[in-house]
Design an enzyme around this catalytic site. Structure first.
Site, PDB file in Angstrom:
ATOM      1  N   GLN A 193       0.860  -1.186   0.000  1.00 39.89           N
ATOM      2  CA  GLN A 193       0.000   0.000   0.000  1.00 39.89           C
ATOM      3  C   GLN A 193       0.893   1.230   0.000  1.00 39.89           C
ATOM      4  O   GLN A 193       1.862   1.292   0.755  1.00 39.89           O
ATOM      5  CB  GLN A 193      -0.854  -0.055   1.271  1.00 39.89           C
ATOM      6  CG  GLN A 193      -1.013   1.233   2.050  1.00 39.89           C
ATOM      7  CD  GLN A 193      -2.143   2.070   1.502  1.00 39.89           C
ATOM      8  OE1 GLN A 193      -3.134   1.540   1.013  1.00 39.89           O
ATOM      9  NE2 GLN A 193      -2.009   3.377   1.565  1.00 39.89           N
ATOM     10  N   THR A 194       0.566   2.210  -0.831  1.00 40.78           N
ATOM     11  CA  THR A 194       1.355   3.443  -0.747  1.00 40.78           C
ATOM     12  C   THR A 194       0.558   4.651  -1.209  1.00 40.78           C
ATOM     13  O   THR A 194      -0.370   4.533  -2.000  1.00 40.78           O
ATOM     14  CB  THR A 194       2.664   3.319  -1.563  1.00 40.78           C
ATOM     15  OG1 THR A 194       3.406   4.527  -1.408  1.00 40.78           O
ATOM     16  CG2 THR A 194       2.417   3.086  -3.037  1.00 40.78           C
ATOM     17  N   ARG A 195       0.942   5.812  -0.652  1.00 41.51           N
ATOM     18  CA  ARG A 195       0.367   7.082  -1.101  1.00 41.51           C
ATOM     19  C   ARG A 195       1.488   8.046  -1.473  1.00 41.51           C
ATOM     20  O   ARG A 195       1.285   9.236  -1.613  1.00 41.51           O
ATOM     21  CB  ARG A 195      -0.535   7.707  -0.022  1.00 41.51           C
ATOM     22  CG  ARG A 195      -0.038   7.587   1.399  1.00 41.51           C
ATOM     23  CD  ARG A 195      -0.858   8.397   2.347  1.00 41.51           C
ATOM     24  NE  ARG A 195      -0.287   9.707   2.501  1.00 41.51           N
ATOM     25  CZ  ARG A 195       0.594  10.045   3.445  1.00 41.51           C
ATOM     26  NH1 ARG A 195       0.987   9.187   4.357  1.00 41.51           N
ATOM     27  NH2 ARG A 195       1.075  11.271   3.501  1.00 41.51           N
ATOM     28  N   HIS A 199      10.653   5.226  -4.245  1.00 40.48           N
ATOM     29  CA  HIS A 199      12.068   5.458  -4.501  1.00 40.48           C
ATOM     30  C   HIS A 199      12.811   4.137  -4.347  1.00 40.48           C
ATOM     31  O   HIS A 199      12.190   3.101  -4.129  1.00 40.48           O
ATOM     32  CB  HIS A 199      12.590   6.545  -3.550  1.00 40.48           C
ATOM     33  CG  HIS A 199      11.843   7.827  -3.691  1.00 40.48           C
ATOM     34  ND1 HIS A 199      11.860   8.563  -4.854  1.00 40.48           N
ATOM     35  CD2 HIS A 199      10.987   8.471  -2.852  1.00 40.48           C
ATOM     36  CE1 HIS A 199      11.094   9.623  -4.712  1.00 40.48           C
ATOM     37  NE2 HIS A 199      10.538   9.592  -3.515  1.00 40.48           N
ATOM     38  N   HIS A 202      12.019   1.870  -1.328  1.00 38.35           N
ATOM     39  CA  HIS A 202      10.732   1.154  -1.399  1.00 38.35           C
ATOM     40  C   HIS A 202      10.839  -0.037  -2.336  1.00 38.35           C
ATOM     41  O   HIS A 202      10.300  -1.106  -2.083  1.00 38.35           O
ATOM     42  CB  HIS A 202       9.627   2.075  -1.920  1.00 38.35           C
ATOM     43  CG  HIS A 202       9.442   3.312  -1.121  1.00 38.35           C
ATOM     44  ND1 HIS A 202       9.903   4.538  -1.538  1.00 38.35           N
ATOM     45  CD2 HIS A 202       8.876   3.515   0.079  1.00 38.35           C
ATOM     46  CE1 HIS A 202       9.621   5.437  -0.643  1.00 38.35           C
ATOM     47  NE2 HIS A 202       8.992   4.850   0.358  1.00 38.35           N
ATOM     48  N   GLY A 287       4.035  -0.907   7.541  1.00 39.87           N
ATOM     49  CA  GLY A 287       5.275  -0.224   7.909  1.00 39.87           C
ATOM     50  C   GLY A 287       5.196   0.453   9.255  1.00 39.87           C
ATOM     51  O   GLY A 287       4.225   0.314  10.000  1.00 39.87           O
ATOM     52  N   ARG A 288       6.256   1.191   9.535  1.00 37.01           N
ATOM     53  CA  ARG A 288       6.290   2.040  10.717  1.00 37.01           C
ATOM     54  C   ARG A 288       5.277   3.160  10.475  1.00 37.01           C
ATOM     55  O   ARG A 288       5.226   3.713   9.382  1.00 37.01           O
ATOM     56  CB  ARG A 288       7.710   2.614  10.805  1.00 37.01           C
ATOM     57  CG  ARG A 288       8.019   3.325  12.064  1.00 37.01           C
ATOM     58  CD  ARG A 288       9.450   3.877  12.013  1.00 37.01           C
ATOM     59  NE  ARG A 288       9.716   4.596  13.243  1.00 37.01           N
ATOM     60  CZ  ARG A 288       9.301   5.834  13.475  1.00 37.01           C
ATOM     61  NH1 ARG A 288       8.635   6.500  12.544  1.00 37.01           N
ATOM     62  NH2 ARG A 288       9.551   6.421  14.627  1.00 37.01           N
ATOM     63  N   HIS A 290       2.069   3.245   9.898  1.00 37.63           N
ATOM     64  CA  HIS A 290       1.221   3.002   8.718  1.00 37.63           C
ATOM     65  C   HIS A 290       0.015   3.945   8.741  1.00 37.63           C
ATOM     66  O   HIS A 290      -0.673   4.069   9.746  1.00 37.63           O
ATOM     67  CB  HIS A 290       0.743   1.540   8.745  1.00 37.63           C
ATOM     68  CG  HIS A 290       0.008   1.121   7.515  1.00 37.63           C
ATOM     69  ND1 HIS A 290       0.618   0.449   6.475  1.00 37.63           N
ATOM     70  CD2 HIS A 290      -1.280   1.282   7.142  1.00 37.63           C
ATOM     71  CE1 HIS A 290      -0.268   0.221   5.524  1.00 37.63           C
ATOM     72  NE2 HIS A 290      -1.432   0.720   5.907  1.00 37.63           N
ATOM     73  N   ALA A 291      -0.231   4.605   7.600  1.00 38.60           N
ATOM     74  CA  ALA A 291      -1.364   5.539   7.467  1.00 38.60           C
ATOM     75  C   ALA A 291      -1.418   6.545   8.609  1.00 38.60           C
ATOM     76  O   ALA A 291      -2.476   6.846   9.152  1.00 38.60           O
ATOM     77  CB  ALA A 291      -2.688   4.780   7.360  1.00 38.60           C
ATOM     78  N   ARG A 435     -16.631  40.784  -3.192  1.00 38.82           N
ATOM     79  CA  ARG A 435     -18.060  40.910  -2.904  1.00 38.82           C
ATOM     80  C   ARG A 435     -18.793  41.531  -4.088  1.00 38.82           C
ATOM     81  O   ARG A 435     -19.952  41.213  -4.333  1.00 38.82           O
ATOM     82  CB  ARG A 435     -18.268  41.720  -1.630  1.00 38.82           C
ATOM     83  CG  ARG A 435     -17.942  40.870  -0.405  1.00 38.82           C
ATOM     84  CD  ARG A 435     -18.680  41.293   0.819  1.00 38.82           C
ATOM     85  NE  ARG A 435     -18.524  40.283   1.865  1.00 38.82           N
ATOM     86  CZ  ARG A 435     -19.478  39.460   2.269  1.00 38.82           C
ATOM     87  NH1 ARG A 435     -20.673  39.509   1.721  1.00 38.82           N
ATOM     88  NH2 ARG A 435     -19.256  38.590   3.241  1.00 38.82           N
ATOM     89  N   ALA A 476     -12.432  37.302   6.756  1.00 41.05           N
ATOM     90  CA  ALA A 476     -12.281  35.857   7.033  1.00 41.05           C
ATOM     91  C   ALA A 476     -12.227  35.577   8.533  1.00 41.05           C
ATOM     92  O   ALA A 476     -11.184  35.199   9.064  1.00 41.05           O
ATOM     93  CB  ALA A 476     -11.043  35.308   6.321  1.00 41.05           C
TER      94      ALA A 476
HETATM   95  S1  PPS Z   1     -16.002  38.261   5.200  1.00 40.10           S
HETATM   96  O1  PPS Z   1     -16.452  38.108   6.598  1.00 40.10           O
HETATM   97  O2  PPS Z   1     -14.600  37.868   5.083  1.00 40.10           O
HETATM   98  O3  PPS Z   1     -16.868  37.544   4.262  1.00 40.10           O
HETATM   99  O4  PPS Z   1     -16.085  39.803   4.886  1.00 40.10           O
HETATM  100  P1  PPS Z   1     -15.506  40.555   3.577  1.00 40.10           P
HETATM  101  O5  PPS Z   1     -15.944  39.862   2.350  1.00 40.10           O
HETATM  102  O6  PPS Z   1     -14.053  40.761   3.747  1.00 40.10           O
HETATM  103  O7  PPS Z   1     -16.253  41.902   3.563  1.00 40.10           O
HETATM  104  C1  PPS Z   1     -15.968  42.833   4.487  1.00 40.10           C
HETATM  105  C2  PPS Z   1     -16.252  44.240   3.942  1.00 40.10           C
HETATM  106  O8  PPS Z   1     -17.649  44.432   3.897  1.00 40.10           O
HETATM  107  C3  PPS Z   1     -18.006  45.615   4.611  1.00 40.10           C
HETATM  108  N1  PPS Z   1     -19.067  45.196   5.571  1.00 40.10           N
HETATM  109  C4  PPS Z   1     -18.927  44.440   6.666  1.00 40.10           C
HETATM  110  N2  PPS Z   1     -17.848  43.897   7.289  1.00 40.10           N
HETATM  111  C5  PPS Z   1     -18.056  43.168   8.399  1.00 40.10           C
HETATM  112  N3  PPS Z   1     -19.266  42.932   8.941  1.00 40.10           N
HETATM  113  C6  PPS Z   1     -20.370  43.465   8.365  1.00 40.10           C
HETATM  114  N4  PPS Z   1     -21.575  43.223   8.886  1.00 40.10           N
HETATM  115  C7  PPS Z   1     -20.231  44.237   7.182  1.00 40.10           C
HETATM  116  N5  PPS Z   1     -21.102  44.865   6.368  1.00 40.10           N
HETATM  117  C8  PPS Z   1     -20.370  45.437   5.380  1.00 40.10           C
HETATM  118  C9  PPS Z   1     -16.766  46.178   5.203  1.00 40.10           C
HETATM  119  O9  PPS Z   1     -16.532  47.364   4.487  1.00 40.10           O
HETATM  120  C10 PPS Z   1     -15.670  45.196   4.910  1.00 40.10           C
HETATM  121  O10 PPS Z   1     -14.610  45.769   4.180  1.00 40.10           O
HETATM  122  P2  PPS Z   1     -13.086  45.873   4.672  1.00 40.10           P
HETATM  123  O11 PPS Z   1     -12.307  45.929   3.416  1.00 40.10           O
HETATM  124  O12 PPS Z   1     -12.766  44.636   5.482  1.00 40.10           O
HETATM  125  O13 PPS Z   1     -13.026  47.089   5.450  1.00 40.10           O
END
Ligand code: PPS
Length: 574
Positions: A193-195, A199, A202, A287-288, A290-291, A435, A476
């Site tokens: 078995q390998t992923r 070399h 092996h 092996g040592r 494994h997975a 957006r 994010a």
């Molecule tokens: S996320 O959470 O990552 O999906 O947000 P993002 O796509 O970066 O969008 C953020 C920008 O949208 C404006 N905005 C808001 N931000 C946060 N919360 C709320 N409720 C919201 N409504 C509008 C805001 O201008 C963010 O822009 P940036 O560039 O971050 O200042």
């Protein structure tokens, strides 16, 4: 000698004529679109690779597998093979109802009679099957963050195999393997078995394992789903093909296994053994580690290095497939040959060489020499084609931080500096731009934010794959979503998470767009940092402070980081 290992085993497919009829009937059923992992599981259910399973596990079998590694009837089976779906989909079903299971293009592969529907205790599953409820384990992460909340169980009626367009001639069902062994008169077969690419070490160890067991050898690499970050299977199969003619003629065969691995160490080893037994093999190399899934969130190994061998050994007689334990092969320079480490008597007086996986990746990344004693030139060539030196690979810089923290400004400065250097195409995926162009219908609920970030991740991973630079600058706010994007990107290149660590107080004080004021007044709901969460990255590649530091300097810190990672060269050009 009995040839039970080569007699045909049951499949779940109906005959060709019945399949045509069933397919037409099934088009009227409620259907579930299978995930890539479920497609892998279904293929091995249908073709007998998961024999004795006859479908996705019932609740009783599931509980028994989780708790005791056995089906309810007592048969050894270490891995829960479950059909996870969303709560919404599950609610619309009646027990006893047939559903159609479709692949990602909508082709009906099978029907399933739903006999069971339940909400599993995923933490318990994680503890018992994977050894810890820790998201650092790829299968636990999948369980909590990708799999649906509800499981459905029931028998499968197979209509057709999943379609594969690649390496068709190298894919075999268990019965095709058995027929092949019968035809060649192979009685004892040891499976490897390998992923990973093969070399010289092996090649030497598999060759020795076959000789030791007086068996023929089946190289049986997994091409379904392996550990995130592994070498893609296209590259690997080309590497395997390059190695095949290094084995003595007519002793060795290779077949590709469309398995979705779970990286469950000991349980996985037993599972792998049962799958290979179903493919007609009599011996299996373990092996040592494994997975092994890598490190847990405390930085320790999930399993002991020999846990898999121990668990396999404990069940070997019952499984009907023998374990051949893997020898740690090293290059003895003085004798110019590979030898098993534990058999070398004169360790102190000879030079022993070895290149670890990490070291190999470093050499590829930095374009350094990979010696011929380590690998075959054809294999190295394939790997170099796939992994050009780091300063020619694509990558993603992912800024995260509060609104108004300075993400976009720093991202723009970085964009300009990278464009000035030239060499690779650069794309800025700024929060606002995305957006407007990709996510204009989305709001700011968790679900919508996640969708927005996954879209950014998708585009960034495509850019990275194609050798470009993606700079992302969304808020994010959620750790798991950022991790999912990291995984998307890291299949193809580096992911550099940059936390723009401006405090919420400072962002609110600056309030460039006047949004904080509106958020405080309740005119904007779910505003990050005010009325919505932001999970601070724990281990970003870089954290930049923006208070009392100018933008140019912040962007320069990112450049220095990229340089230290070898992504841009020190001279300032790519
Ligand atoms: S996320 O959470 O990552 O999906 O947000 P993002 O796509 O970066 O969008 C953020 C920008 O949208 C404006 N905005 C808001 N931000 C946060 N919360 C709320 N409720 C919201 N409504 C509008 C805001 O201008 C963010 O822009 P940036 O560039 O971050 O200042």
């Amino acid at each position: 000698m009995s040839n039970a290992n080569l007699a045909p085993i049951p499949e779940l497919y109906v005959s060709h004529d019945s399949a045509q009829k069933l397919k037409a009937e099934a088009s009227g059923l409620i259907s579930h679109d299978l995930s890539p992992r479920q497609i892998c599981d279904l293929e091995l259910l249908m073709n007998g690779g998961f024999n004795p399973l006859r479908g996705f596990l019932s609740e009783e079998d599931y509980n028994s597998v989780v708790e005791n590694m056995r089906l309810a009837d007592g048969a050894l089976w270490p891995m829960p093979i479950t059909l996870d779906v969303s709560e919404k989909f599950a609610e619309g079903l009646e027990i006893g109802q047939d559903i159609a299971l479709r692949d990602q293009e909508g082709v009906i592969l099978a029907t399933m009679t739903v006999t069971d529907r339940w909400t599993p205790n995923k933490s318990r599953e994680a503890e018992m099957v994977f050894g810890a409820d820790d998201d650092a384990h790829p299968a636990v992460n999948y369980l909590h963050n990708s799999a649906g909340k509800v499981y459905l169980g029931g028998p499968i009626t197979g209509i057709q195999q999943p379609v594969h367009y690649d390496f068709k001639a190298r894919r075999d069902t268990p019965n095709e393997m058995r027929a092949y062994f019968r035809k060649l008169g192979w009685r004892k077969i040891v499976a490897f078995q390998t992923r990973n690419p093969l070399h010289r070490a092996h090649q030497e160890l598999t060759f020795r394992a076959a000789r030791e067991a007086q068996a023929n050898l089946l190289i049986h690499p997994v091409v379904g789903m392996t550990k995130p970050g592994d070498v893609d299977h296209f590259t690997r199969v080309r590497c395997y093909e390059a190695v095949l003619d290094k084995y003595p003629a007519a002793t060795t065969s290779m077949s590709l296994l469309n398995l979705a691995m779970r990286m469950a160490g000991p349980r996985e080893a037993v599972w792998h053994g049962l799958i290979r037994k179903n493919h007609g093999c009599t011996h299996f190399i373990v092996g040592r580690d494994h997975a092994g899934p890598g490190k847990n969130s405390a930085g320790d190994d999930f399993y002991g290095p020999y846990d898999a061998q121990e668990l396999f050994r404990a069940h070997e007689a019952e499984m009907g497939i023998e374990m051949v334990d893997f020898k740690h092969m090293v290059w003895v320079e003085d004798r110019a040959q590979y030898e098993p480490m534990d058999e070398i008597q004169d360790k102190d007086s000879v030079t022993i060489l070895n290149i670890s996986g990490t070291e190999l990746r470093r050499r590829l990344r930095e374009g350094l020499e990979i010696p011929e004693w380590f690998s075959f030139p054809a294999v190295v060539n394939e790997l170099r084609r796939r992994y050009p030196p780091r300063n020619q690979q694509g990558f993603t810089v992912f800024f995260t931080g509060f609104s108004g923290s300075g993400k976009s400004t720093i991202a723009n400065a970085l964009l300009t500096k990278l464009m000035e250097m030239g060499g690779r195409p650069v794309t800025l995926l700024d929060g606002d731009i995305v957006r407007k162009n990709l996510s204009s219908e989305l709001g700011f609920s968790k679900e919508h934010r996640d969708l927005n970030i996954r879209r950014i991740g998708y585009v960034a991973s495509e850019i990275t794959k194609n050798g470009g630079i993606a700079i992302c600058a969304p808020i994010a706010p959620y750790t798991t979503t950022r991790r999912a994007v990291r995984e998307d990107v890291e299949q193809f290149g580096a992911f550099i998470e940059v936390h723009v660590a401006t405090s919420i107080e400072e962002c609110e004080r600056r309030d460039r767009k006047g949004l904080y004021k509106m958020a405080r007044e309740g005119k904007i709901k779910e505003f990050t940092g005010i009325s919505d969460p932001y999970e601070v990255p724990e281990n970003p590649e870089l954290r930049v402070e923006t208070e009392n530091v100018d933008v140019d300097n912040c962007a320069h810190q990112v450049l220095l980081k990229l340089e230290s990672m070898g992504l841009i060269s020190a001279t300032g050009s790519f």
